[in-house]
Design an enzyme around this catalytic site. Structure first.
Site, PDB file in Angstrom:
ATOM      1  N   ASP A 148      -4.266   3.212   2.079  1.00 11.98           N
ATOM      2  CA  ASP A 148      -2.867   2.399   2.006  1.00 11.98           C
ATOM      3  C   ASP A 148      -2.385   2.079   0.737  1.00 11.98           C
ATOM      4  O   ASP A 148      -1.253   2.061   0.276  1.00 11.98           O
ATOM      5  CB  ASP A 148      -2.867   1.305   2.882  1.00 11.98           C
ATOM      6  N   SER A 163       0.476  -3.991   6.064  1.00 21.75           N
ATOM      7  CA  SER A 163      -0.325  -5.163   5.394  1.00 21.75           C
ATOM      8  C   SER A 163      -0.799  -5.013   3.986  1.00 21.75           C
ATOM      9  O   SER A 163      -0.491  -5.746   3.029  1.00 21.75           O
ATOM     10  CB  SER A 163      -1.479  -5.553   6.252  1.00 21.75           C
ATOM     11  N   GLY A 169       0.598  -4.069  12.294  1.00 24.88           N
ATOM     12  CA  GLY A 169       0.174  -3.386  13.404  1.00 24.88           C
ATOM     13  C   GLY A 169       1.116  -2.063  13.693  1.00 24.88           C
ATOM     14  O   GLY A 169       0.959  -1.458  14.672  1.00 24.88           O
ATOM     15  N   SER A 170       1.863  -1.756  12.631  1.00 21.29           N
ATOM     16  CA  SER A 170       2.776  -0.380  12.944  1.00 21.29           C
ATOM     17  C   SER A 170       1.855   0.595  12.549  1.00 21.29           C
ATOM     18  O   SER A 170       2.170   1.793  13.187  1.00 21.29           O
ATOM     19  CB  SER A 170       4.103  -0.660  12.061  1.00 21.29           C
ATOM     20  N   GLY A 171       0.974   0.814  11.890  1.00 20.68           N
ATOM     21  CA  GLY A 171       0.052   1.985  11.524  1.00 20.68           C
ATOM     22  C   GLY A 171       0.675   2.882  10.287  1.00 20.68           C
ATOM     23  O   GLY A 171       0.338   3.647  10.008  1.00 20.68           O
ATOM     24  N   LEU A 172       1.606   1.980   9.653  1.00 19.08           N
ATOM     25  CA  LEU A 172       2.222   2.632   8.404  1.00 19.08           C
ATOM     26  C   LEU A 172       1.596   1.953   7.344  1.00 19.08           C
ATOM     27  O   LEU A 172       2.176   2.076   6.242  1.00 19.08           O
ATOM     28  CB  LEU A 172       3.812   2.257   8.468  1.00 19.08           C
ATOM     29  N   GLY A 173       0.388   1.270   7.345  1.00 20.42           N
ATOM     30  CA  GLY A 173      -0.161   0.680   6.237  1.00 20.42           C
ATOM     31  C   GLY A 173       0.651  -0.715   5.632  1.00 20.42           C
ATOM     32  O   GLY A 173       0.756  -1.071   4.576  1.00 20.42           O
ATOM     33  N   GLU A 196      -7.901  -7.729   0.034  1.00 20.26           N
ATOM     34  CA  GLU A 196      -7.811  -7.450   1.382  1.00 20.26           C
ATOM     35  C   GLU A 196      -9.332  -7.394   1.903  1.00 20.26           C
ATOM     36  O   GLU A 196      -9.695  -8.183   2.698  1.00 20.26           O
ATOM     37  CB  GLU A 196      -7.243  -6.305   1.780  1.00 20.26           C
TER      38      GLU A 196
END
Length: 346
Positions: free
Chosen positions: A164, A120, A114-118, A152
């Site tokens: 990502d 997962s 959930g960081s927004g940095l990809g 995914e």
């Protein structure tokens, strides 16, 4: 033998969201991103007891199961171990002839989900890279990224785009193009050293204190496109155009233009789905603007996670202090030009 792998997280500079279906299938998508020195890590070694071990060390989760059971489990089961299990099943089915090995798989990441940095998708790339090294699979960057995407999106049913996985696999500054049929073209950019240094000095990364579930935001964007929402579609077209403009500004070292493009992209992104921004994000953006930020954007789908600010390097310290006073958590980040990599430990 122990195999370790790491894959870099990324900052989305422009065009994020246009790599998500159905937009990229219908209109083609464009994204400009760069990887940073924050990583997802995976380690594989032999099982000590004949079972398959999955451990998500940062989440404090672990499980031991028989190899046959690891293959038989539902692929859409949620939880912190689902990514490792999904990669295990896909690798065994596609590359090991269905022979399920007894191994131990351990993971951790420098950034939370959930960081927004990809984070997962980057973890899946790190896992695929580790499996490829451990079992001697000849997979190039495109194959690693596509396999990670398939795990995914197809196997686990997780919502999201494609940028990502490709950013993590390739590393560096990349202008990416996305088309129907899962066709992706990665264009690595040769950024001059002074531009690299100036951009790194100008960017401030700040955690909002709120992790978000990107699936809801992505579903809203996808639904707006599928239903032909004119305002949302226009916003997505503008996001796609901004990625091309961002590429040009970076190659030329035109930082005034770069700030203009980033801010325009953020305004367009907010118009693509109502849940992308919220009062907390707007509050932090206002504080940043009053303390030297020339441009703002949220990394990833939006709704929380990390925000990116562009400022004059001379204003950086004041901006960092103001963000911290507002309850944000500023982070240092440096660009990395290397993508996913793996190594053996005797």
């Amino acid at each position: 033998m122990i195999v370790r792998a790491r894959a870099p997280l990324r900052l989305g500079l422009a065009g994020g969201g246009t790599d998500v279906s159905p937009y990229c299938d219908l209109h083609g998508g464009s994204v400009m991103n760069v990887t940073i020195d924050k990583y997802a890590y995976a380690t594989i070694d032999a099982s000590p007891d004949g079972l398959v071990h999955f451990l998500a060390q940062d989440a404090g989760a672990g499980e031991r199961i028989a190899p046959g059971e690891a293959m038989a489990e539902r692929t859409d089961a949620a939880g912190p171990l689902q990514l490792a299990k999904g990669v295990y099943r896909r690798i065994v089915a596609e590359h090991l002839g269905g022979r399920a090995p007894a191994i131990r798989v351990r993971t951790h990441s420098d950034a939370p989900p959930g960081s927004g940095l990809g984070s997962s998708s980057t973890m899946v790339v790190a896992l695929v890279t580790a499996f490829a090294e451990y079992f001697g699979l000849a997979l190039g960057e495109y194959e690693v990224a596509h396999l990670a995407y398939a795990v995914e999106r197809n196997d686990l049913g997780l919502a999201g785009g494609k940028q990502d996985q490709y950013a993590a696999a390739f590393g560096g500054f990349n202008f990416m193009e996305f088309y129907a049929g899962d066709r992706v073209i990665v264009n690595p950019l040769r950024i001059k050293d002074w531009i690299h240094a100036e951009l790194e000095s100008s960017l401030v990364l700040c955690f909002t204190g709120v992790s978000r579930a990107s699936a809801r935001i992505i579903d809203e964007q996808s639904r707006n496109i599928s239903e032909g929402d004119a305002a949302s579609l226009d916003a997505m077209h503008r996001l796609k155009d901004e990625a091309g403009r961002m590429k040009e500004a970076l190659l030329r070292g035109d930082f005034a233009r770069l700030a203009e493009v980033m801010q325009a992209g953020w305004l367009a992104k907010k118009q693509s789905a109502a849940s992308i921004s919220n009062p907390r994000i707007e509050e932090i953006e206002t504080v940043a603007g009053a303390h030297g930020a020339r441009a703002t954007k949220v990394s990833g789908a939006g709704g929380g996670g990390f925000m990116i600010f562009l400022c004059d390097p001379a204003d950086r310290i004041g901006l960092v202090r103001a963000l911290a006073a507002a309850g944000g958590t500023p982070y240092d980040a440096h660009f990395t030009l290397q993508g996913a990599t793996a190594w053996k430990v005797p």
